[in-house]
Scaffold this motif. Structure first.
Motif, PDB file in Angstrom:
ATOM      1  N   ASP A  45      -8.291  46.280  33.249  1.00  0.00           N
ATOM      2  CA  ASP A  45      -9.702  46.089  33.576  1.00  0.00           C
ATOM      3  C   ASP A  45     -10.120  47.021  34.708  1.00  0.00           C
ATOM      4  O   ASP A  45      -9.330  47.350  35.583  1.00  0.00           O
ATOM      5  CB  ASP A  45      -9.963  44.638  33.998  1.00  0.00           C
ATOM      6  N   ILE A  98     -15.245  46.379  33.208  1.00  0.00           N
ATOM      7  CA  ILE A  98     -14.926  46.898  31.881  1.00  0.00           C
ATOM      8  C   ILE A  98     -13.613  46.247  31.474  1.00  0.00           C
ATOM      9  O   ILE A  98     -12.548  46.550  32.022  1.00  0.00           O
ATOM     10  CB  ILE A  98     -14.801  48.432  31.872  1.00  0.00           C
ATOM     11  N   GLU A  99     -13.697  45.298  30.564  1.00  0.00           N
ATOM     12  CA  GLU A  99     -12.523  44.556  30.109  1.00  0.00           C
ATOM     13  C   GLU A  99     -11.765  45.374  29.058  1.00  0.00           C
ATOM     14  O   GLU A  99     -12.370  45.978  28.170  1.00  0.00           O
ATOM     15  CB  GLU A  99     -12.952  43.221  29.497  1.00  0.00           C
ATOM     16  N   ASP A 100     -10.432  45.374  29.181  1.00  0.00           N
ATOM     17  CA  ASP A 100      -9.581  46.138  28.259  1.00  0.00           C
ATOM     18  C   ASP A 100     -10.049  47.590  28.167  1.00  0.00           C
ATOM     19  O   ASP A 100     -10.224  48.155  27.075  1.00  0.00           O
ATOM     20  CB  ASP A 100      -9.572  45.516  26.856  1.00  0.00           C
ATOM     21  N   ALA A 101     -10.265  48.175  29.326  1.00  0.00           N
ATOM     22  CA  ALA A 101     -10.830  49.530  29.392  1.00  0.00           C
ATOM     23  C   ALA A 101     -10.021  50.532  28.582  1.00  0.00           C
ATOM     24  O   ALA A 101      -8.802  50.456  28.483  1.00  0.00           O
ATOM     25  CB  ALA A 101     -10.898  49.977  30.850  1.00  0.00           C
ATOM     26  N   SER A 155      -9.834  51.027  25.445  1.00  0.00           N
ATOM     27  CA  SER A 155      -9.198  50.536  24.223  1.00  0.00           C
ATOM     28  C   SER A 155     -10.283  50.202  23.198  1.00  0.00           C
ATOM     29  O   SER A 155     -11.460  50.038  23.562  1.00  0.00           O
ATOM     30  CB  SER A 155      -8.363  49.284  24.521  1.00  0.00           C
ATOM     31  N   GLN A 169     -12.625  47.272  24.098  1.00  0.00           N
ATOM     32  CA  GLN A 169     -13.257  47.250  25.421  1.00  0.00           C
ATOM     33  C   GLN A 169     -14.702  46.753  25.329  1.00  0.00           C
ATOM     34  O   GLN A 169     -15.403  46.966  24.339  1.00  0.00           O
ATOM     35  CB  GLN A 169     -13.212  48.638  26.053  1.00  0.00           C
ATOM     36  N   GLN A 204     -19.394  48.591  24.277  1.00  0.00           N
ATOM     37  CA  GLN A 204     -19.219  49.829  25.034  1.00  0.00           C
ATOM     38  C   GLN A 204     -20.477  50.704  25.039  1.00  0.00           C
ATOM     39  O   GLN A 204     -20.667  51.538  25.939  1.00  0.00           O
ATOM     40  CB  GLN A 204     -18.049  50.632  24.453  1.00  0.00           C
TER      41      GLN A 204
END
Length: 473
Positions: A80, A266-269, A271, A274, A296
């Motif tokens: 993140d 930014i969660e699970d950036a 990827s 995300q 995104q």
């Protein structure tokens, strides 16, 4: 107001009140005094790093460049990424990722590495007593549970406590003065103390309850439990492109104009799954933040539901602000600070009453004043050591506290130990302000830094003056 309870029952409540208080006195005092100081953590952070740009607005298009630069520099970026937005009260922006943490200038360039070791030391002392985080939080929360028991048993063991709410015996013996101080502050600040105790108990007890709930209702699936409480992540499969923070913030302003965003995660950036999570204040609610989710490209997905979701979810996200007084601005924080000091006095005076009641003296009589008055020395001294040397504020705190406690053992006279350590605290406050000014120059003479340094100087001078006047009597 007088309770009508059988004398035998009152005696039992008094005994339980005394034993719980004595058993938890030192831990409770540490938690209370560190909590009182950390109410002002947002200002202490700025005092620790006064030589950075401060601003309340930033061009949102710049935030897109900040994230793109991060991805370009670290193509394998994962996890993140947090972007804190500037706002009134905390006029700074920052970027936090697995690669590091930096303050941001208004043009989006990286400034100094984000670092507030002394403030973080105080926060971790309050949160988990510098123990391993999970276990320490449980210990602190148990303290909150026992504090609740102390408040209830205190009222039940003193039937005339409301009747005597304004009764203070000036010139009485030290034991009676301590008793009056303990009882009066307990009555006047009882609602605050109860709120702090119950909300403080929640944090660590929740850790245990979460594990039990995950096992009992979600087959041990902690992610499913988190999704039920905090909302599950959206299901997204995208061709990875840099997230459009600017568009997400613009969309949020259109659909929820009353929301005041202060961070973007930014969660699970970097990827395919995300997405962006924008945290926003709502001035009419006690929740820490509502969280709005965007893909995104900046297209709105949904909100997690802290403003309009299940009642339990709303309540959970309100505990933090209630516990630390982060609502109503600086006046509420000052009130929390004053009432927090009162709670510290209640903790200390309770043990003093017990010590004065005893017909003998032992090592506890020597250790206690060294410990009590050593905590302010350790707090101020660790700030000075951290400022001058960059050494661990945690190590400095415990070393100074141990030395102060040992001083009590060496002196063996409570009044002298108290006087020496209070004097040391007052001198440290003045020296800390002076050294801060020498280290940071002009940056120490404006804004929050100036306010804190003046407070340190005034407090130090006031303490010395009061001690001198008391000695002249």
């Amino acid at each position: 107001m007088k309770f009508s309870l059988p004398p035998a029952l009152v005696k039992r409540y008094l005994q339980s009140h005394s034993w719980i208080g004595l058993a938890m006195a030192a831990v409770l005092y540490l938690v209370c005094i560190s909590g009182t100081v950390t109410v002002f953590a947002r200002y202490l952070d700025r005092w620790e790093q006064p030589d950075v740009q401060e601003f309340t607005q930033i061009d949102t298009a710049i935030l897109n460049n900040v994230y793109r630069d991060l991805v370009e520099q670290t193509p394998d970026l994962a996890g993140d990424v947090l972007v804190m937005l500037p706002r009134e009260g905390i006029p700074r922006a920052s970027l936090v990722s697995s690669q590091g943490a930096w303050l941001l200038n208004q043009d989006g360039s990286r400034g100094k590495v984000l670092a507030s070791p002394w403030t973080n030391m105080l926060i971790s002392l309050h949160d988990h007593l510098h123990l391993p985080a999970t276990w320490g939080m449980i210990v602190v929360s148990i303290t909150g549970v026992l504090m609740t028991a102390l408040i209830v048993s205190g009222f039940l063991s003193h039937p005339g406590i409301f009747r005597d709410a304004f009764h203070f015996r000036q010139g009485a013996s030290p034991r009676l003065q301590q008793t009056d101080l303990h009882n009066r502050l307990s009555v006047w600040a009882a609602p605050f103390h109860l709120i702090i105790a119950v909300s403080g108990a929640y944090f660590g007890v929740a850790v245990l309850m979460n594990a039990i709930i995950a096992s009992a209702f979600f087959g041990g699936d902690d992610e499913a439990r988190l999704a039920e409480v905090f909302g599950g992540p959206p299901t997204l499969e995208q061709e990875v492109v840099p997230v459009n923070i600017s568009r997400a913030l613009a969309t949020l302003e259109e659909i929820v104009p009353e929301a005041d965003p202060f961070y973007v995660t930014i969660e699970d950036a970097n990827s395919p799954s995300q997405y962006m999570l924008i945290g926003a204040h709502h001035t009419d609610r006690l929740i820490y933040a509502e969280q709005y989710r965007f893909d995104q490209n900046g297209d709105y997905i949904d909100n997690v539901g802290y403003t309009d979701g299940p009642v339990g979810r709303q309540a959970i996200f309100s505990v933090f602000r209630v516990h630390f007084g982060h609502f109503g601005g600086l006046p509420v924080m000052l009130l929390y600070g004053f009432l927090g000091i009162a709670l510290c006095v209640v903790c200390v005076s309770g043990v003093n009453i017990w010590l004065n009641k005893r017909k003998h003296k032992d090592v506890i009589n020597d250790i206690w004043p060294g410990f009590v008055w050593g905590v302010p020395v350790a707090i101020l001294g660790s700030a000075l050591i951290s400022l001058l040397s960059g050494l661990s504020a945690v190590s400095a705190f415990w070393l100074l506290l141990a030395l102060s406690t040992m001083l009590g053992l060496v002196i063996k006279t409570a009044t002298i130990t108290r006087r020496w350590l209070i004097t040391a605290s007052a001198l440290l406050a003045g020296v800390l302000a002076a050294v801060h000014a020498l280290v940071y120059g002009g940056d120490a003479f404006h804004g929050v830094a100036l306010l804190i340094n003046i407070s340190l100087l005034v407090t130090g001078c006031l303490v010395i003056a009061l001690m001198y006047l008391r000695k002249q009597r």
